[in-house]
Design an enzyme around this catalytic site. Structure first.
Site, mmCIF file in Angstrom:
data_model
loop_
_atom_site.group_PDB
_atom_site.id
_atom_site.type_symbol
_atom_site.label_atom_id
_atom_site.label_comp_id
_atom_site.label_asym_id
_atom_site.label_seq_id
_atom_site.Cartn_x
_atom_site.Cartn_y
_atom_site.Cartn_z
ATOM 1 N N ASP A 66 0.819 -1.220 0.000
ATOM 2 C CA ASP A 66 0.000 0.000 0.000
ATOM 3 C C ASP A 66 0.851 1.268 0.000
ATOM 4 O O ASP A 66 0.325 2.368 -0.105
ATOM 5 C CB ASP A 66 -0.997 0.003 1.164
ATOM 6 C CG ASP A 66 -0.348 -0.159 2.516
ATOM 7 O OD1 ASP A 66 0.607 -0.943 2.647
ATOM 8 O OD2 ASP A 66 -0.812 0.500 3.465
ATOM 9 N N HIS A 67 2.169 1.119 0.060
ATOM 10 C CA HIS A 67 3.076 2.268 0.026
ATOM 11 C C HIS A 67 3.848 2.378 -1.288
ATOM 12 O O HIS A 67 4.443 3.414 -1.553
ATOM 13 C CB HIS A 67 4.059 2.204 1.195
ATOM 14 C CG HIS A 67 3.386 2.412 2.511
ATOM 15 N ND1 HIS A 67 3.382 3.618 3.158
ATOM 16 C CD2 HIS A 67 2.651 1.564 3.273
ATOM 17 C CE1 HIS A 67 2.687 3.502 4.277
ATOM 18 N NE2 HIS A 67 2.230 2.263 4.362
#
Length: 128
Positions: A66-67
Site C-alpha cells: 500500500d506504500h
C-alpha cells in the site's frame, strides 16, 4: 521556508470507498516531493491537478504494497509523457531490484535515468 502537505491517500492495504492508498505530496519552496506511492496515486495527482512530470524526488517509506504498488505505473506514465529529466527514488533495500525486475520482464526501456538511493532502516539522514 514555505511548505505544504497534500494528503493524496491515507488508507490501509485494502481499498475503501472514498479512501485511497498511502501517498502524500510535500512541496517545499515550490519543489514537490512524493512520499509513498500506493495504488491510485496517479489518479489522485490528476484530481488535484498536480503534474507528475514536476516530481523529481519520490520517497518510499517501506515495502508494504500500500506504500509502493503505484510506483511502477507512475514511472511508466512519466516515460509515456516523454520525461527526459532524471528521477530520484529513495527507499529501503530491495526497491531498486523490484523496479529493475519489472522493467526487465515487461521489456521496458525508459527515456530517463532513475537514481536509486537505498538506505538501511534506522538511518537518520538522506542526502539529496
Amino acid at each position: 521556508m514555505s511548505f505544504s502537505l497534500q494528503i493524496l491517500g491515507s488508507n490501509a492495504a485494502i481499498a475503501a470507498h472514498h479512501r485511497h492508498q498511502t501517498s502524500q505530496l510535500l512541496t517545499m519552496m515550490q519543489v514537490p516531493f512524493l512520499i509513498d506511492c500506493g495504488e491510485g496515486t496517479q489518479l489522485r495527482l490528476k484530481k488535484f491537478k498536480i503534474k507528475s512530470q514536476r516530481i523529481d524526488h519520490i520517497f518510499i517509506s517501506h515495502l508494504h504494497g500500500d506504500h509502493y504498488y503505484g510506483l511502477m505505473g507512475l514511472i511508466s506514465s512519466m516515460h509515456l509523457y516523454g520525461r527526459r529529466r532524471e528521477l530520484n527514488i529513495y527507499g529501503p533495500p530491495g526497491l531498486k531490484e523490484i523496479i529493475a525486475i519489472q522493467l526487465k520482464y515487461s521489456q521496458s526501456t525508459l527515456n530517463y535515468k532513475i537514481n536509486f538511493n537505498e538506505w538501511t532502516p534506522g538511518t537518520k539522514r538522506i542526502t539529496l
